[in-house]
Every structure is written in structure tokens, then in C-alpha cells.
Design an enzyme around this catalytic site. Structure first.
Site, PDB file in Angstrom:
ATOM      1  N   CYS A  97       0.835  -1.189   0.000  1.00 52.50           N
ATOM      2  CA  CYS A  97       0.000   0.000   0.000  1.00 52.50           C
ATOM      3  C   CYS A  97       0.871   1.240   0.000  1.00 52.50           C
ATOM      4  O   CYS A  97       2.097   1.163  -0.009  1.00 52.50           O
ATOM      5  CB  CYS A  97      -0.910   0.023   1.237  1.00 52.50           C
ATOM      6  SG  CYS A  97      -1.912  -1.469   1.432  1.00 52.50           S
ATOM      7  N   GLU A 116       3.826  -6.407   4.371  1.00 47.65           N
ATOM      8  CA  GLU A 116       3.324  -7.722   4.756  1.00 47.65           C
ATOM      9  C   GLU A 116       4.025  -8.184   6.026  1.00 47.65           C
ATOM     10  O   GLU A 116       5.252  -8.051   6.145  1.00 47.65           O
ATOM     11  CB  GLU A 116       3.587  -8.768   3.659  1.00 47.65           C
ATOM     12  CG  GLU A 116       3.060  -8.413   2.279  1.00 47.65           C
ATOM     13  CD  GLU A 116       1.549  -8.457   2.179  1.00 47.65           C
ATOM     14  OE1 GLU A 116       0.901  -8.955   3.114  1.00 47.65           O
ATOM     15  OE2 GLU A 116       1.025  -7.996   1.145  1.00 47.65           O
ATOM     16  N   VAL A 120      13.223 -10.325 -18.087  1.00 47.67           N
ATOM     17  CA  VAL A 120      13.357  -9.219 -19.024  1.00 47.67           C
ATOM     18  C   VAL A 120      14.392  -9.583 -20.085  1.00 47.67           C
ATOM     19  O   VAL A 120      15.382 -10.271 -19.810  1.00 47.67           O
ATOM     20  CB  VAL A 120      13.770  -7.926 -18.282  1.00 47.67           C
ATOM     21  CG1 VAL A 120      15.198  -8.024 -17.738  1.00 47.67           C
ATOM     22  CG2 VAL A 120      13.635  -6.710 -19.191  1.00 47.67           C
ATOM     23  N   LEU A 154      10.396 -13.501 -10.289  1.00 48.10           N
ATOM     24  CA  LEU A 154      11.272 -12.833 -11.251  1.00 48.10           C
ATOM     25  C   LEU A 154      12.468 -13.745 -11.480  1.00 48.10           C
ATOM     26  O   LEU A 154      13.186 -14.083 -10.537  1.00 48.10           O
ATOM     27  CB  LEU A 154      11.735 -11.479 -10.713  1.00 48.10           C
ATOM     28  CG  LEU A 154      10.626 -10.531 -10.251  1.00 48.10           C
ATOM     29  CD1 LEU A 154      11.233  -9.234  -9.694  1.00 48.10           C
ATOM     30  CD2 LEU A 154       9.666 -10.228 -11.384  1.00 48.10           C
ATOM     31  N   ARG A 159      -4.734   1.486  -0.913  1.00 48.50           N
ATOM     32  CA  ARG A 159      -4.563   0.046  -0.715  1.00 48.50           C
ATOM     33  C   ARG A 159      -4.388  -0.728  -2.011  1.00 48.50           C
ATOM     34  O   ARG A 159      -5.142  -0.549  -2.970  1.00 48.50           O
ATOM     35  CB  ARG A 159      -5.768  -0.525   0.049  1.00 48.50           C
ATOM     36  CG  ARG A 159      -5.586  -1.997   0.422  1.00 48.50           C
ATOM     37  CD  ARG A 159      -6.775  -2.529   1.169  1.00 48.50           C
ATOM     38  NE  ARG A 159      -6.524  -3.931   1.570  1.00 48.50           N
ATOM     39  CZ  ARG A 159      -7.446  -4.866   1.652  1.00 48.50           C
ATOM     40  NH1 ARG A 159      -8.705  -4.566   1.375  1.00 48.50           N
ATOM     41  NH2 ARG A 159      -7.142  -6.089   2.013  1.00 48.50           N
ATOM     42  N   LEU A 160      -3.375  -1.581  -2.000  1.00 53.23           N
ATOM     43  CA  LEU A 160      -3.255  -2.669  -2.965  1.00 53.23           C
ATOM     44  C   LEU A 160      -3.674  -3.930  -2.221  1.00 53.23           C
ATOM     45  O   LEU A 160      -2.961  -4.403  -1.337  1.00 53.23           O
ATOM     46  CB  LEU A 160      -1.814  -2.793  -3.479  1.00 53.23           C
ATOM     47  CG  LEU A 160      -1.539  -3.964  -4.418  1.00 53.23           C
ATOM     48  CD1 LEU A 160      -2.316  -3.803  -5.726  1.00 53.23           C
ATOM     49  CD2 LEU A 160      -0.045  -4.095  -4.698  1.00 53.23           C
TER      50      LEU A 160
END
EC number: 6.3.5.4
Length: 624
Positions: free
Chosen positions: A2, A82, A296, A269, A52-53
Site C-alpha cells: 500500500c 506484509e 526481461v 522474477l 490500498r493494494l
């Protein structure tokens, strides 16, 4: 994940309508960090704002969150990050009589402060395992507490005012309040130009970062004070090599399992290096179903790759081998030079970082990578910090760099920067800034913090020096990388978790003798042997290769074209007061080629463009 921000002013009732617009403006700057929900709580001298996410307890975890039980004074919280051990803490709190309204980790942390933090909020912070930055307002004591995780994974800034404080996940939230000045003086510009973390100097005059492992307490009578709850210490490591390797594996298994918890799609990733490959393999081992992985790449990069001192091999062959070996659902994000040179992308990356402290195409490509990932996942696991924890950089193993009387990344292969050379900056300004003096002061201060080595290794000069090198990387370089990773990911609403930053792992490996960390004569010996059974042999034996940078000559040409356009604006260019235009023109007249496309040479041009963008977009007031 967030975005949080807020305002404490002991003169005013911030709940009055006249302050609503300012609070909304502050909160809006955090919209990219929290695209799902927003909230503001304001009453008396305090205002807390939240974007918020939603990752855990999608419906129940709305913020700001308030706890008011049995007539006790209310606690109000805005939380970012978290807490990975929240389920264990929840059980302890439930046993103590707490009854929960939500399934979120935010409520667990809030109730933990009711149960354990009344006398000292640090007693709560010490119980948390995670990445977090949060603000807690106690209506009974009229005190604000700002808390940041041990390694500084999540950012948190504050700006003392004559009557309180402003705070936010990013400087832009603070700068949205008219009480904050957008002034950058010589001290701030030094910090902006130096690749060294300095929590006491957030570039904008008067602004600071909450140091990792610290709380900041704000009260009417006590003012603003920082208090530490965690720091790296000597652990008196006595385990032999085999036991150490075994315990590293246990810690990795546990932290990977904890950080896989989410109520939204999750991925990894994958670069094809040891760190990200081991993490991806651990995730695949513990997750139900197939793990998504992303990498990437650049158009034509592998086919036209030229090895250099930093990168001996392209990533893609190793990425694909790991993806097949582990069984991930993999996708390459392939970028074009024109994508990375898009002025809108440049503005987005500079705006995300709030500073002209970027690393060129490695920022823009990361931003574009995360933008693409966000269309499929909300949470990503990253191998960040494994090099700092386990000793992975080549500079750790280069005697000349280790012996240098400065930060090793400035003396070694990573940057090899002559800080006395102004490059394209005005010589008189550079001499006034005295960046070498600033860096030396920072270096001496960092060395003074290093915990004394004990045990048999204490008499070994090399062991003592490597303890210093490890400490420098963990406290002055890692925060730079964590900030970059956080800003580029949160700019598109993607939560990136960094399991190698679990404080239990960091503490254990930091206390391990350097001879253990290199027991097989190579870099990252402990990590390699702890995870070798999970990976193809080619990856286990692969030499460290940094995050990729484009080798396309047209990228450097595009940089020169943009810098030429800036110089052509004369005194109207925002960056004009800082640069030596004659030196810039000479650099442009040199043309391209391999020498011009080298990292250091290219970064000179990148810095001019970034500074010009930053000063203009942020309306920076230079006071030099």
C-alpha cells in the site's frame, strides 16, 4: 502492499473541512501504490491517509483501521507491507482474549500494539517478521509512532514541522502539503549524486527517512525522536560448514513458504542466476499448481551479445533452462530501445523514484518489466539482497577493491567512479559540493557502526575487513537497491517480496565467518551448496551476472539526441545551473562507439536527462 501518508499538527483540528483538500492531495500521490481502495481518517491533531493494494483479506482489510475496545483509548493505523508471521501472532493474541473482525495482517499488528506495545512500541516491532512501514496514532496519549522494517524494504519518510510532522511512503506525499518546501540545498544535492544510502538526508531540505530497524515517536511534549529496535550484531557463530549450509536451507525453505501466502496471483522474477533460480525452485516446490515466472530481455540481445567485465553471458539461455527444469509457466518480456527511450517512460521512472538517482536503462527496463507483469500477477518474488547477504559481487573477492579505503562499489568493478571528476557538471559547483568529502564522511560513519568481531576469527585481519565489507553492503548499498525495486514495482501497483531479506537469514549469515561464505573458493558458497539439488548444474556453476543492460548502440545515440535538445534550450533548461555546457557539447561531439557506450560514459548522459526531468517536474528550488 500500500501507500501511506499523514499529518500531525498539534495546533489544528485536521478533521475540519478546510484541511480535506490537502489530505486528499497527499493521498492521491500514493494512488499508484494502492489502486484498489482509499481511506482517510482525521480527528483532532492527527490525519492518516491510505491507498490500498489488496493482497490479503481483500474485503476485510480496509484502512485506516481503528481499534477501540472496552472504552479504551482508540488506536488508529495505516499500514504498508506484509507481516509474514501474522498467523502465529494472531493465535497468540486470540489466546490472550482478542477477537478479530478481519483476516488481515494489519489487524494483527494493530492488536499487537494494544497487547504488547503500550509501554514501548519497539516490543511489537521485534515480534514482526516481514517487510513493513506503518503509522500508529494513539488517541489516548496523542502520540504518533512510525515503524519501519529491519532492512528498510518498505520506504517511509518524515518531515518535522514546528507543530508536528508530515510523513509518507514517498517524498511526493509530503511535498503535496504546502507546509513542506521543495528546496534542495548543497547537502541534499550531494546525497542525490552519491550512490550511498543516508537516512538522515532525503535530498529535500528538512526531510528524513525512518531508518531501517527504527521507530520514530512524535508527541506534543517530546517532539520527534528516533529509537532503534534492531541492528546487525556479532552472533558468535560456532556452527561448522555443513551445519551452516543445512541451516541456511532450513531458513530458505521457511521464508519461501511464508512469503508465498497471498489472495491474489503470484509469480517469480527469473534471471537465470543462482539467486532468482533458487527462489523460483523453492516456490515451485511449495506452491499448489504451476508457478508463473517472468524475465526481461531486449530485442536481439542474446544473438548479438558481447561479453564485458561485468556480464560474461546473456541471461536468456539460463532462464529458459531453469523454467523447463523447474516447470514454471514462463514468459519473456522483450523490450525495444524505443520503449526505454520514450520520454513518458523516463518521466515515470524519475517520478517513481522522486530523485534523479537512477541507473538509466536498468530503471526504465525494470519499470516496463513490472508494467507487463502487473497484467497477470499482483505479487512477485525477487532474489534481491542475496549478493549482499552471501557475498556474491565480484568486488567481495577482489583484493584491491577490498583494500580500498572507501565504499567497495565505488572503488571496484561495479562503478569504478572517480568522485573528484565533475564529468559534465560545472567544475565550481562540483568543488563546492565536495562529493568526495561527503562520501568519506559517510564511509567513516559506517565503519564506526560495524559490530566487533569475536571468537577465533577476531584475530584475522582479513576476516575483520570482510565483516566491514559485508556491513557496508547491507547498510549502505542494499537500501539503494531495495528502494529502486520498491519504487519501480509500486509505480505500477505490483508488490515485490524479497525472501533473502528475511532478518533471520540476514542475521545468521552476517554472523558467519567469511571463510565459511567462501569455503569452496567461490562466491555465494553457502547459497550454492544449500540449493544445488534444486537447480540444473549449469546454473549452479554460473558466474554472477548483474541485471542486464542494453547493448544496442542506438540507445546511446538516443541519449545524445535528448541531451543535445536539453543543451539547445540554453538557460531555459531546468538543469542549466548545474552543468558545464561546453563539456556537454564536447561529449556529444565525440560521437558514439563502444567507448561512448560504456556504463560510466552513458551514465553521464543519463544523469543530465534525469536531473532535467526531476527539477522541471518537481519544481525543485535549488539553494546552492
Amino acid at each position: 502492499m500500500c501507500g501511506i501518508c499523514g499529518w500531525i499538527d498539534y495546533r489544528h483540528d485536521l478533521g475540519a473541512d478546510e484541511h480535506a483538500r490537502t489530505l486528499a492531495a497527499m493521498n492521491e500521490t500514493m494512488s499508484c501504490r494502492g489502486p484498489d481502495q482509499q481511506g482517510v481518517w482525521a480527528q483532532g491533531p492527527a490525519a492518516l491517509c491510505h491507498r490500498r493494494l489488496a493482497v490479503i483479506d481483500i474485503e476485510g482489510g480496509r484502512q485506516p483501521m481503528t481499534l477501540d475496545e472496552g472504552g479504551a483509548p482508540a488506536l488508529h493505523m495505516v499500514y504498508s507491507g506484509e507481516t509474514y508471521n501474522f498467523r502465529e501472532l494472531r493465535e497468540q493474541l486470540a489466546a490472550a482474549g482478542h477477537r478479530f473482525r478481519t483476516s488481515s495482517d494489519t489487524e494483527v499488528v494493530l492488536r499487537a500494539h494494544r497487547e504488547w506495545g503500550a509501554k514501548d512500541p519497539r516490543d511489537v516491532a521485534r515480534r514482526l517478521n516481514g517487510m513493513f512501514a506503518y503509522a500508529l496514532w494513539d488517541s489516548g496519549t496523542n502520540e504518533l509512532v512510525l515503524v519501519r522494517d529491519r532492512l528498510g524494504i518498505k520506504p517511509l519518510y518524515y518531515y518535522p514541522t514546528p507543530h508536528g510532522v508530515l510523513f509518507g511512503s514517498e517524498p511526493k506525499a509530503i511535498l503535496a502539503n504546502p507546509e513542506a518546501e521543495r528546496v534542495v540545498d548543497a547537502e541534499g544535492l550531494r546525497r542525490a549524486l552519491a550512490f550511498v544510502s543516508d537516512m538522515s538526508n532525503a535530498v529535500f531540505r528538512g526531510m528524513r527517512e525512518v531508518p531501517p530497524g527504527c521507530v520514530v515517536r512524535v508527541s506534543r511534549d517530546g517532539g520527534v525522536r528516533e529509537e532503534r529496535y534492531w541492528q546487525l550484531t556479532d552472533t558468535g557463530h560456532t556452527d561448522d560448514v555443513d551445519t551452516t549450509v543445512h541451516h541456511v536451507r532450513e531458513l530458505l525453505e521457511d521464508t519461501a513458504l511464508r512469503q508465498l501466502y497471498a489472495d491474489v496471483p503470484l509469480c517469480t522474477l527469473l534471471s537465470g542466476g543462482l539467486d532468482s533460480s533458487a527462489l523460483t525452485a523453492l516456490a515451485a516446490k511449495h506452491v499448489d499448481g504451476t508457478v508463473r515466472s517472468f524475465a526481461v530481455d531486449f530485442v536481439g540481445y542474446a544473438d548479438n551479445f558481447v561479453a564485458d567485465d561485468a556480464r560474461g553471458t546473456p541471461d536468456s539461455p539460463y532462464v529458459h533452462e531453469v523454467a523447463e527444469y523447474v516447470g514454471t509457466a514462463h514468459r519473456d518480456i522483450v523490450l525495444r530501445t524505443e520503449d526505454m527511450m520514450d520520454p513518458a517512460v523516463r518521466r515515470a521512472t524519475v517520478h517513481a523514484r522522486d530523485l534523479p538517482a537512477g541507473i538509466g536503462d536498468m530503471d526504465s527496463s525494470l519499470y516496463l518489466l513490472f508494467s507487463a507483469i502487473r497484467t497477470e500477477s499482483t505479487v512477485a518474488l525477487s532474489g534481491e539482497s542475496a549478493d549482499e547477504v552471501f557475498g556474491g559481487y565480484r568486488d567481495f573477492h577482489d583484493p584491491e577493491t577490498v583494500a580500498a579505503d572507501t565504499f567497495p562499489w565505488l572503488a571496484g568493478r561495479m562503478m569504478n567512479a572517480d568522485q573528484s571528476d565533475p564529468g559534465l557538471f560545472d567544475r565550481a559547483l562540483w568543488d563546492k559540493l565536495d562529493v568526495p568529502g561527503y562520501l568519506d564522511d559517510q564511509y567513516r560513519a559506517a565503519l564506526a557502526e560495524v559490530p566487533e568481531l569475536t571468537g577465533p576469527a577476531a584475530d584475522d585481519p582479513h576476516e575483520r575487513r570482510m565483516r566491514e565489507i559485508c556491513y557496508l553492503y547491507l547498510t549502505r548499498w542494499l537500501p539503494v537497491l531495495l528502494d529502486r525495486k520498491d519504487r519501480m514495482s509500486m509505480a505500477v501497483g505490483l508488490e515485490v517480496r524479497v525472501p533473502f531479506c528475511d532478518h533471520r537469514l540476514v542475521e545468521y549469515v552476517f554472523g558467519t565467518p567469511w571463510a565459511h561464505k567462501t569455503f569452496d573458493g567461490r562466491e555465494k558458497s553457502l547459497l550454492r551448496h544449500a540449493t544445488s539439488d534444486l537447480l540444473p548444474e549449469s546454473v549452479v556453476q554460473r558466474v554472477k551476472s548483474p541485471y542486464p543492460s542494453t547493448q544496442d548502440d542506438s540507445y546511446e545515440k538516443s541519449l545524445r539526441d535528448q541531451v543535445a535538445e536539453i543543451v539547445g534550450q540554453g538557460d531555459d533548461a531546468p538543469v542549466a545551473p548545474l552543468v558545464d555546457r561546453a563539456a556537454v557539447r564536447r561529449r556529444l561531439d565525440e560521437g558514439g562507439g563502444h567507448e561512448a557506450n560504456s556504463m560510466g560514459r552513458r551514465m553521464q548522459l543519463e544523469r543530465i536527462i534525469d536531473l532535467n526531468t526531476w527539477i522541471g517536474d518537481y519544481d525543485v528550488q535549488l539553494s546552492l
